[in-house]
Design a protein around this motif. Structure first.
Motif, PDB file in Angstrom:
ATOM      1  N   LYS A 116      33.598  29.500  35.180  1.00 45.31           N
ATOM      2  CA  LYS A 116      33.263  28.502  36.205  1.00 45.31           C
ATOM      3  C   LYS A 116      32.887  29.181  37.519  1.00 45.31           C
ATOM      4  CE  LYS A 116      36.694  25.265  35.568  1.00 45.31           C
ATOM      5  NZ  LYS A 116      37.378  24.031  35.895  1.00 45.31           N
ATOM      6  N   PHE A 117      33.681  30.172  37.915  1.00 49.65           N
ATOM      7  CA  PHE A 117      33.388  30.884  39.165  1.00 49.65           C
ATOM      8  C   PHE A 117      32.001  31.548  39.069  1.00 49.65           C
ATOM      9  CE2 PHE A 117      37.948  31.963  40.918  1.00 49.65           C
ATOM     10  CZ  PHE A 117      38.225  30.611  40.999  1.00 49.65           C
ATOM     11  N   ALA A 118      31.742  32.181  37.922  1.00 51.74           N
ATOM     12  CA  ALA A 118      30.481  32.913  37.779  1.00 51.74           C
ATOM     13  C   ALA A 118      29.290  31.971  37.848  1.00 51.74           C
ATOM     14  CB  ALA A 118      30.487  33.689  36.462  1.00 51.74           C
ATOM     15  N   GLN A 119      29.453  30.781  37.263  1.00 51.94           N
ATOM     16  CA  GLN A 119      28.322  29.852  37.191  1.00 51.94           C
ATOM     17  C   GLN A 119      28.285  28.862  38.348  1.00 51.94           C
ATOM     18  OE1 GLN A 119      26.072  30.671  35.031  1.00 51.94           O
ATOM     19  NE2 GLN A 119      27.487  32.226  34.259  1.00 51.94           N
ATOM     20  N   GLY A 120      29.261  28.895  39.211  1.00 50.69           N
ATOM     21  CA  GLY A 120      29.261  27.979  40.366  1.00 50.69           C
ATOM     22  C   GLY A 120      29.590  26.549  39.998  1.00 50.69           C
ATOM     23  N   ALA A 152      30.477  37.177  26.668  1.00 52.54           N
ATOM     24  CA  ALA A 152      30.349  36.131  27.703  1.00 52.54           C
ATOM     25  C   ALA A 152      31.301  36.420  28.861  1.00 52.54           C
ATOM     26  CB  ALA A 152      30.662  34.760  27.090  1.00 52.54           C
ATOM     27  N   THR A 153      32.542  36.791  28.524  1.00 52.03           N
ATOM     28  CA  THR A 153      33.526  37.102  29.579  1.00 52.03           C
ATOM     29  C   THR A 153      33.097  38.346  30.346  1.00 52.03           C
ATOM     30  OG1 THR A 153      35.227  36.170  28.155  1.00 52.03           O
ATOM     31  CG2 THR A 153      35.994  37.493  30.002  1.00 52.03           C
ATOM     32  N   ARG A 154      32.636  39.383  29.601  1.00 56.30           N
ATOM     33  CA  ARG A 154      32.190  40.622  30.265  1.00 56.30           C
ATOM     34  C   ARG A 154      31.063  40.320  31.237  1.00 56.30           C
ATOM     35  NH1 ARG A 154      36.484  42.973  29.331  1.00 56.30           N
ATOM     36  NH2 ARG A 154      35.617  44.703  30.484  1.00 56.30           N
ATOM     37  N   ALA A 155      30.109  39.490  30.784  1.00 56.38           N
ATOM     38  CA  ALA A 155      28.938  39.178  31.636  1.00 56.38           C
ATOM     39  C   ALA A 155      29.373  38.396  32.880  1.00 56.38           C
ATOM     40  CB  ALA A 155      27.913  38.378  30.824  1.00 56.38           C
ATOM     41  N   ASN A 156      30.266  37.429  32.672  1.00 51.27           N
ATOM     42  CA  ASN A 156      30.730  36.635  33.823  1.00 51.27           C
ATOM     43  C   ASN A 156      31.491  37.509  34.827  1.00 51.27           C
ATOM     44  OD1 ASN A 156      29.643  34.206  32.991  1.00 51.27           O
ATOM     45  ND2 ASN A 156      31.423  33.686  31.734  1.00 51.27           N
ATOM     46  N   LEU A 157      32.310  38.414  34.293  1.00 49.76           N
ATOM     47  CA  LEU A 157      33.068  39.306  35.184  1.00 49.76           C
ATOM     48  C   LEU A 157      32.125  40.203  35.982  1.00 49.76           C
ATOM     49  CD1 LEU A 157      36.144  40.454  33.083  1.00 49.76           C
ATOM     50  CD2 LEU A 157      36.200  39.404  35.342  1.00 49.76           C
ATOM     51  N   GLU A 158      31.066  40.647  35.289  1.00 45.37           N
ATOM     52  CA  GLU A 158      30.095  41.527  35.952  1.00 45.37           C
ATOM     53  C   GLU A 158      29.434  40.793  37.126  1.00 45.37           C
ATOM     54  OE1 GLU A 158      30.155  44.619  35.618  1.00 45.37           O
ATOM     55  OE2 GLU A 158      28.558  44.724  37.121  1.00 45.37           O
ATOM     56  N   ILE A 159      29.127  39.506  36.898  1.00 48.77           N
ATOM     57  CA  ILE A 159      28.530  38.691  37.984  1.00 48.77           C
ATOM     58  C   ILE A 159      29.507  38.632  39.164  1.00 48.77           C
ATOM     59  CG2 ILE A 159      27.878  36.321  38.638  1.00 48.77           C
ATOM     60  CD1 ILE A 159      26.830  35.938  35.771  1.00 48.77           C
ATOM     61  N   LEU A 160      30.779  38.373  38.860  1.00 52.91           N
ATOM     62  CA  LEU A 160      31.768  38.238  39.929  1.00 52.91           C
ATOM     63  C   LEU A 160      31.964  39.563  40.663  1.00 52.91           C
ATOM     64  CD1 LEU A 160      34.471  35.873  38.371  1.00 52.91           C
ATOM     65  CD2 LEU A 160      32.590  35.320  39.900  1.00 52.91           C
ATOM     66  N   VAL A 165      33.956  40.155  44.133  1.00 51.77           N
ATOM     67  CA  VAL A 165      35.280  39.711  43.693  1.00 51.77           C
ATOM     68  C   VAL A 165      36.033  40.919  43.122  1.00 51.77           C
ATOM     69  CG1 VAL A 165      36.515  38.282  41.985  1.00 51.77           C
ATOM     70  CG2 VAL A 165      34.527  37.366  43.216  1.00 51.77           C
ATOM     71  N   GLN A 166      37.263  41.092  43.557  1.00 54.86           N
ATOM     72  CA  GLN A 166      38.055  42.227  43.073  1.00 54.86           C
ATOM     73  C   GLN A 166      38.832  41.818  41.828  1.00 54.86           C
ATOM     74  OE1 GLN A 166      40.528  44.046  46.068  1.00 54.86           O
ATOM     75  NE2 GLN A 166      41.718  45.018  44.436  1.00 54.86           N
ATOM     76  N   VAL A 167      38.774  42.651  40.815  1.00 53.85           N
ATOM     77  CA  VAL A 167      39.449  42.317  39.555  1.00 53.85           C
ATOM     78  C   VAL A 167      40.642  43.254  39.361  1.00 53.85           C
ATOM     79  CG1 VAL A 167      39.167  42.075  37.045  1.00 53.85           C
ATOM     80  CG2 VAL A 167      37.217  41.628  38.582  1.00 53.85           C
ATOM     81  N   VAL A 168      41.824  42.665  39.223  1.00 47.55           N
ATOM     82  CA  VAL A 168      43.005  43.481  38.885  1.00 47.55           C
ATOM     83  C   VAL A 168      43.057  43.505  37.364  1.00 47.55           C
ATOM     84  CG1 VAL A 168      45.490  43.822  39.208  1.00 47.55           C
ATOM     85  CG2 VAL A 168      44.170  42.604  40.958  1.00 47.55           C
ATOM     86  N   GLU A 169      42.688  44.646  36.807  1.00 52.28           N
ATOM     87  CA  GLU A 169      42.497  44.766  35.358  1.00 52.28           C
ATOM     88  C   GLU A 169      43.779  44.412  34.597  1.00 52.28           C
ATOM     89  OE1 GLU A 169      39.721  45.709  33.602  1.00 52.28           O
ATOM     90  OE2 GLU A 169      38.559  45.729  35.464  1.00 52.28           O
ATOM     91  N   PRO A 170      43.640  43.702  33.477  1.00 52.72           N
ATOM     92  CA  PRO A 170      44.833  43.406  32.672  1.00 52.72           C
ATOM     93  C   PRO A 170      45.315  44.667  31.956  1.00 52.72           C
ATOM     94  CG  PRO A 170      42.859  42.579  31.591  1.00 52.72           C
ATOM     95  CD  PRO A 170      42.402  43.156  32.896  1.00 52.72           C
ATOM     96  N   GLY A 171      46.586  44.652  31.583  1.00 60.38           N
ATOM     97  CA  GLY A 171      47.135  45.773  30.837  1.00 60.38           C
ATOM     98  C   GLY A 171      46.963  45.567  29.336  1.00 60.38           C
ATOM     99  N   SER A 172      47.347  46.580  28.566  1.00 58.76           N
ATOM    100  CA  SER A 172      47.267  46.481  27.104  1.00 58.76           C
ATOM    101  C   SER A 172      48.664  46.381  26.526  1.00 58.76           C
ATOM    102  CB  SER A 172      46.603  47.734  26.535  1.00 58.76           C
ATOM    103  OG  SER A 172      45.245  47.722  26.868  1.00 58.76           O
ATOM    104  N   GLY A 173      48.747  45.808  25.349  1.00 57.42           N
ATOM    105  CA  GLY A 173      50.050  45.721  24.680  1.00 57.42           C
ATOM    106  C   GLY A 173      50.086  44.509  23.791  1.00 57.42           C
ATOM    107  N   TYR A 174      51.301  44.089  23.449  1.00 58.66           N
ATOM    108  CA  TYR A 174      51.443  42.887  22.636  1.00 58.66           C
ATOM    109  C   TYR A 174      51.098  41.676  23.481  1.00 58.66           C
ATOM    110  CZ  TYR A 174      53.513  45.240  18.676  1.00 58.66           C
ATOM    111  OH  TYR A 174      53.699  46.046  17.572  1.00 58.66           O
ATOM    112  N   LEU A 175      50.241  40.808  22.970  1.00 63.46           N
ATOM    113  CA  LEU A 175      49.859  39.612  23.713  1.00 63.46           C
ATOM    114  C   LEU A 175      50.608  38.413  23.138  1.00 63.46           C
ATOM    115  CD1 LEU A 175      46.009  40.315  23.817  1.00 63.46           C
ATOM    116  CD2 LEU A 175      47.726  40.869  25.545  1.00 63.46           C
ATOM    117  N   ALA A 176      50.676  37.355  23.941  1.00 65.81           N
ATOM    118  CA  ALA A 176      51.441  36.168  23.516  1.00 65.81           C
ATOM    119  C   ALA A 176      50.900  35.600  22.208  1.00 65.81           C
ATOM    120  CB  ALA A 176      51.385  35.112  24.614  1.00 65.81           C
TER     121      ALA A 176
END
Ligand code: CTP
Length: 431
Positions: A116-120, A152-160, A165-176
């Motif tokens: 949503k942010f990427a596309q306004g 799609a997420t990579r492209a949107n993040l690249e736009i932001l 827009v500053q991105v605090v990268e997620p960590g790796s590990g077991y996800l919910a």
């Protein structure tokens, strides 16, 4: 309790302070509960947090959690929550929030909100706020690894990112979701640190304990009257605010003022110079910096009356000198052969400014005196602004007129610099 007596709780009113305000957007995901810890970290730094929850986030955490933590109403929808009693202000609330914030942080941010942010797209409060604000934006994503890695997420993040827009990268590990990989929300502490950095707030006081005295002291004449002075406490409270933002643990020993202390400070309320002295001397050894901004009364009334004095012709008050708290600290530190804590006093003067400040510096064995010309009404007692000269044994540094918060920042800068210089000169005595 101070001195066997319960220190009086003075009525507190909110005064305008230069509080920094963060809008924290919480979007839907298992990690939404971690935003509560982010609120706490930001509040510990003296920042005000306005929480905005998307509809999906409210499926995971109740708004009440954030309202209780932040002390602010949580924004949960674009047009208020009640159809019967529509909130007319809510029609423009996104604009007023957009204009009042210093930063928009969204944590956790979902793939949907990123898109949503990427596309306004502006179809709820958070996405509308993103378009309406000119404040810096930080996002901390949390999602399933496949969603995170999707083009799609990579492209949107690249736009932001390209938009700043500053991105605090997620960590790796077991996800919910049971999968392993990238997509886990970064640690709340790391997200808070990125936010402070984005606001230009260095954490150079992390690990320090700063003890600050503020306000006047009141010396009782009888149960209803006292001797006092014109100190408002604003400079000391600004120092507390500034030190908190820079990562310090703050102990605020305050005389009677009408100010609201920063909630993250450990505040001790006292009335008399004697009580202030006990509160400071009980804690001086734990502090790495002590800043005596209080206007401590020099005398107390010896013939204090326990009953209200009745009007009955002329009367005399016998005044006895109070102990000099700063000078006592200077002597204690000297006797202990220590250089810590750094001792910084204030010299409120109306004449012979530099000369008087230098005399106080050496008499009290302080490291610096912050010289204040209290004869100038625009920067004197009760003003929101100040102009000071920081006097040390080798320097006199002018801090030009500015808000008390900015002056407080400069005092902290100099305090740190002075300690570094001392440590470089005598490395073996720096404790
Ligand atoms: N101070 C203190 N204890 C006192 C008086 C003052 O610790 N009983 C501290 C103040 O908090 C301030 C510094 O000493 O940091 C200088 O205070 P000031 O009122 O300017 O100076 P005094 O030493 O009281 O001298 P005078 O009033 O004669 O100018």
């Amino acid at each position: 309790m101070v001195d066997g007596r319960v220190a009086r709780t003075w009525p507190r009113i909110k005064v305008t302070r230069e509080i920094m305000k963060i809008a924290l957007g919480v979007s839907g995901g298992i990690a939404a509960y971690k935003a509560a810890e982010i609120v706490r970290h930001l509040q510990e730094r003296g920042l005000q947090v306005q929480v905005i929850m998307t509809a999906a986030a409210q499926e995971f955490v109740r708004p009440l959690t954030f309202a209780a933590l932040s002390g602010e109403k949580v924004i949960t929808s674009m047009f208020g929550s009640s159809a019967e009693e529509p909130n007319l202000d809510s029609a423009v609330e996104h604009i007023s929030v957009a204009q009042s914030i210093d930063c928009l942080l969204v944590a956790p941010v979902t793939a949907d909100v990123i898109a949503k942010f990427a596309q306004g797209i502006a179809n709820d409060f958070l996405s509308t706020l993103y378009l309406a604000t000119s404040a810096p934006v930080i996002i901390a994503p949390a999602m399933n690894v496949n969603m995170w890695e999707h083009p799609a997420t990579r492209a949107n993040l690249e736009i932001l990112r390209r938009r700043g827009v500053q991105v605090v990268e997620p960590g790796s590990g077991y996800l919910a979701c049971g999968m392993v990989g990238a997509g886990r929300l970064a640690e709340p502490e790391q997200i808070a640190a990125a936010t402070l950095e984005c606001l230009g707030i260095a954490q150079d006081f992390a690990g320090e304990t700063v003890l600050i005295t503020a306000g006047p002291t009141h010396e009782p004449i009888d149960p209803v009257r006292y001797l006092g002075n014109r100190s408002s406490g604003k400079m000391g409270y600004a120092l507390a605010e500034a030190a908190l933002r820079r990562g310090a643990k703050v102990v605020l020993v305050s005389g009677p003022t009408a100010l609201q202390p920063p909630s993250a400070a450990h505040s001790i309320f006292v009335e008399t110079a004697h009580q202030m002295r006990s509160a400071v001397l009980d804690r001086w050894e734990q502090a790495s910096f002590i800043i005596m901004a209080a206007a401590v009364a020099d005398y107390h009334v010896k013939n204090f009356a326990s009953e209200k004095i009745k009007r009955n012709g002329p009367m005399e008050l016998q005044l006895e000198p109070n102990a000099d708290i700063l000078a006592d600290l200077g002597s204690l530190r000297h006797a202990a052969g220590r250089t810590s804590p750094m001792l910084i006093g204030f010299a409120a003067e109306t004449g012979n400014l530099l000369e008087n400040a230098r005399a106080k510096l050496s008499k009290k064995r302080a490291d610096a005196m912050v010289l204040n010309d209290v004869s100038r009404p625009e920067i004197g007692f009760n003003s929101d602004r100040n102009e000071v000269t920081i006097v040390t044994s080798s320097d006199a540094i002018l801090v030009p007129e500015a808000s008390k918060l900015k002056v407080a920042q400069r005092i902290l800068d100099e305090a740190l610099r002075l300690r570094q210089t001392r440590a470089a000169l005598s490395p073996s005595r720096s404790s």
